[in-house]
Scaffold this motif. Structure first.
Motif, PDB file in Angstrom:
ATOM      1  N   GLN A   1      -3.978  -1.341  10.865  1.00  0.00           N
ATOM      2  CA  GLN A   1      -4.095  -2.547  11.507  1.00  0.00           C
ATOM      3  C   GLN A   1      -3.177  -3.397  12.473  1.00  0.00           C
ATOM      4  N   TYR A   2      -1.976  -2.586  12.325  1.00  0.00           N
ATOM      5  CA  TYR A   2      -0.771  -2.973  13.260  1.00  0.00           C
ATOM      6  C   TYR A   2      -0.429  -1.713  13.738  1.00  0.00           C
ATOM      7  N   PRO A   3      -0.974  -1.060  14.677  1.00  0.00           N
ATOM      8  CA  PRO A   3      -0.772   0.193  15.384  1.00  0.00           C
ATOM      9  C   PRO A   3       0.498   0.052  16.321  1.00  0.00           C
ATOM     10  N   GLN A   4       0.702  -1.034  16.823  1.00  0.00           N
ATOM     11  CA  GLN A   4       1.795  -1.392  17.781  1.00  0.00           C
ATOM     12  C   GLN A   4       3.108  -1.937  17.195  1.00  0.00           C
ATOM     13  N   MET A   5       3.123  -1.964  15.898  1.00  0.00           N
ATOM     14  CA  MET A   5       4.428  -2.570  15.264  1.00  0.00           C
ATOM     15  C   MET A   5       5.225  -1.340  14.734  1.00  0.00           C
ATOM     16  N   LYS A   6       6.523  -1.626  14.657  1.00  0.00           N
ATOM     17  CA  LYS A   6       7.358  -0.695  14.476  1.00  0.00           C
ATOM     18  C   LYS A   6       7.263  -0.453  12.919  1.00  0.00           C
ATOM     19  N   PHE A   7       7.881   0.433  12.550  1.00  0.00           N
ATOM     20  CA  PHE A   7       7.777   1.169  11.059  1.00  0.00           C
ATOM     21  C   PHE A   7       8.480  -0.271  10.123  1.00  0.00           C
ATOM     22  N   GLU A   8       9.818  -0.470  10.712  1.00  0.00           N
ATOM     23  CA  GLU A   8      10.403  -1.373   9.901  1.00  0.00           C
ATOM     24  C   GLU A   8       9.651  -2.811   9.740  1.00  0.00           C
ATOM     25  N   GLU A   9       9.204  -3.441  10.750  1.00  0.00           N
ATOM     26  CA  GLU A   9       8.296  -4.315  10.668  1.00  0.00           C
ATOM     27  C   GLU A   9       6.989  -4.326  10.126  1.00  0.00           C
ATOM     28  N   GLN A  10       6.497  -3.248   9.849  1.00  0.00           N
ATOM     29  CA  GLN A  10       5.239  -2.801   9.007  1.00  0.00           C
ATOM     30  C   GLN A  10       5.816  -2.992   7.441  1.00  0.00           C
ATOM     31  N   ILE A  11       6.797  -2.228   7.313  1.00  0.00           N
ATOM     32  CA  ILE A  11       7.405  -2.415   5.843  1.00  0.00           C
ATOM     33  C   ILE A  11       7.752  -3.692   5.583  1.00  0.00           C
ATOM     34  N   LEU A  12       8.576  -4.525   6.286  1.00  0.00           N
ATOM     35  CA  LEU A  12       8.623  -5.763   5.929  1.00  0.00           C
ATOM     36  C   LEU A  12       7.323  -6.656   5.706  1.00  0.00           C
ATOM     37  N   LEU A  13       6.484  -6.538   6.410  1.00  0.00           N
ATOM     38  CA  LEU A  13       5.272  -7.005   6.390  1.00  0.00           C
ATOM     39  C   LEU A  13       4.662  -6.681   4.961  1.00  0.00           C
ATOM     40  N   TYR A  14       4.388  -5.567   4.659  1.00  0.00           N
ATOM     41  CA  TYR A  14       4.012  -5.007   3.432  1.00  0.00           C
ATOM     42  C   TYR A  14       4.899  -5.346   2.138  1.00  0.00           C
ATOM     43  N   SER A  15       6.119  -5.640   2.307  1.00  0.00           N
ATOM     44  CA  SER A  15       6.734  -6.084   1.175  1.00  0.00           C
ATOM     45  C   SER A  15       6.401  -7.671   0.981  1.00  0.00           C
ATOM     46  N   ILE A  16       6.080  -8.411   1.882  1.00  0.00           N
ATOM     47  CA  ILE A  16       5.984  -9.653   1.815  1.00  0.00           C
ATOM     48  C   ILE A  16       4.313  -9.872   1.228  1.00  0.00           C
TER      49      ILE A  16
END
Length: 460
Positions: free
Chosen positions: A167-182
């Motif tokens: 759902q966040y294809p343009q987001m960098k890995f680090e941002e995606q992981i931060l979002l998932y952690s929250i």
């Protein structure tokens, strides 16, 4: 974009297509996307949806009857009991399949304990030509207790990391992981993070302003769910970001093990706390650990609670920049093992694991000779087989020394065939698997994402 989590929509459709009268249970915690799933399933089908309020049985039935009259016609005016309505629905479904969705089914059961048995009997005695698909929506806390006795049941869970990142294809890995952690992949939380957002800016807005959605949410839910909210706050504060033993929680809160265990069970029923045990042991194990399973609550109790005073007087932005931003990378690293476990579950579904990984989690226990507790962050178990895993959040390429450290645990499992999985944010030196043998598998973050995308695309 709708993502079919765990292929639930596909599974429900397959059952519906059997064209027989049957009941299916759908278990879910709040915020897991149940409403969206029901909307997708209801498209182009004749559906009667009823959400049962917490009222006496006679009043629930009266509201249900009125809905049938409004939606299906005056023929339902003469019904006197639920069985009468069911028979009419069953008769109507002979001409055209009908989906009956009974949401908050637990309120029917609370009002009349015999209702589930009566409904089951009605389904069994239905006209063989009828095509009534009954979907019962229940709280996830009942899944382990009730689902083993049911012919068809499904548990609606959060998005895995790999489902969420689609759902966040343009987001960098680090941002995606931060979002998932929250968010933990919970759909109700993800809706506050648009696909083009900056995750850090949204965290500041949602958690560190006095009117922030998540800043207020935790306090509101705590008051809503619990009369002893101050004790619950103390338990959640005691756990924080790390897994904790029951005794550690008791030491922090001054509760007895019995009282703390009871309150932890209550928190677990609300999907706020998880009780985890080593993968080689059953759920009754006394070596259990507890962690805050809801990502929003975990972040709030770790990063927001200490600064309530500053946030209330409008200094949340400064707190976020000075106190929280420097901690975010370390906070993100903690979720990497969870992402690796998500990947293992996808590998298991794809049939690519070397043995059926019946239980995927972690392992800890006493070393028989060194007299110390050993901890393995990723593990999977099946009869006569065990997988031991390790993950590395590093920019450096890993060599075989990383494997040797993991193989030191081999003596803990002398009776099982052992497999080794290593996961890294970066990559591994060339030829790592060839050198190490066919019992060793290695995955970089990029490789995991690529393989997961291929599998998820193939299941759409």
């Amino acid at each position: 974009m709708f993502i079919d989590k765990g292929q639930l929509l596909s599974s429900l459709t397959q059952l519906y297509d059997t064209q027989i009268t049957q009941a299916v249970s759908l278990y879910s915690h709040p915020g897991m996307g149940k409403s969206r799933l029901l909307q997708e399933f209801s498209q182009e089908r004749t559906v009667l949806y009823f959400k049962a309020p917490a009222l006496p049985f006679e009043e629930i039935f009266s509201l249900f009857q009125q809905l049938c009259i409004r939606r299906l016609g005056t023929s339902y005016e003469n019904t006197k009991k639920f069985a009468d309505i069911f028979k009419l629905l069953s008769k109507d479904s002979v001409r055209e399949p009908v989906v009956l969705i009974l949401d908050d089914f637990v309120n029917w059961t609370a009002a009349n304990r015999r209702f589930p048995t009566m409904l089951s009997s009605l389904i069994q005695r239905a006209d063989p030509k009828s095509r009534l698909f009954v979907l019962l929506c229940k709280p996830a806390s009942l899944y382990e207790k009730e689902s083993p006795r049911e012919a068809a049941s499904f548990l609606l869970e959060p998005f895995s990391f790999f489902e969420m990142r689609r759902q966040y294809p343009q987001m960098k890995f680090e941002e995606q992981i931060l979002l998932y952690s929250i968010t933990g992949g919970v759909p109700a939380y993800l809706q506050y993070f648009p696909a083009d957002c900056c995750v850090r800016e949204k965290l500041r807005e949602l958690f560190f302003t006095a009117d922030g959605i998540f800043y207020r949410l935790v306090e509101a839910r705590t008051r809503e769910y619990y009369s002893a909210s101050s004790v619950m706050r103390a338990i959640l504060s005691a756990i924080g970001t790390e897994t904790k033993k029951l005794q550690e929680i008791c030491d922090y809160t001054n509760l007895t093990p019995s009282a703390a265990g009871s309150l932890l069970s209550s928190l677990a029923s609300r999907n706020l706390v998880s009780r985890i045990v080593p993968v080689t042991e059953n759920q009754g194990s006394r070596r259990a650990l507890y962690l805050i399973s809801d990502g929003i609550f975990r972040f709030w109790y770790t990063c927001v609670l200490p600064y309530l005073s500053e946030i209330e007087v409008g200094e949340g932005a400064q707190v976020f920049e000075k106190q929280i931003v420097p901690l975010l990378e370390d906070y993100t690293i903690r979720v990497f093992p969870d992402i690796c476990r998500d990947f293992l579950e996808l590998e298991e579904k794809a049939g690519r694991t070397p043995f059926p990984m019946q239980r995927i989690g972690r392992w800890w226990g006493q070393h028989p000779t060194k007299k110390r507790t050993e901890y393995i962050s990723i593990a999977a178990y099946s009869r006569d087989n065990i997988m031991l895993g390790a993950c590395f959040w590093t920019e450096d390429w890993l060599d075989v020394d990383a494997l040797y450290d993991l193989q030191k645990h081999a003596s803990l499992f002398p009776d099982e065939e052992q497999w080794y999985y290593l996961f890294s944010k970066s990559d591994f030196v060339s030829g790592f698997e060839t050198i190490s043998g066919n019992h060793v598998h290695v995955f970089s973050l990029e490789k995991m994402c690529r393989m997961a995308d291929e599998y998820l695309s193939s299941t759409i």
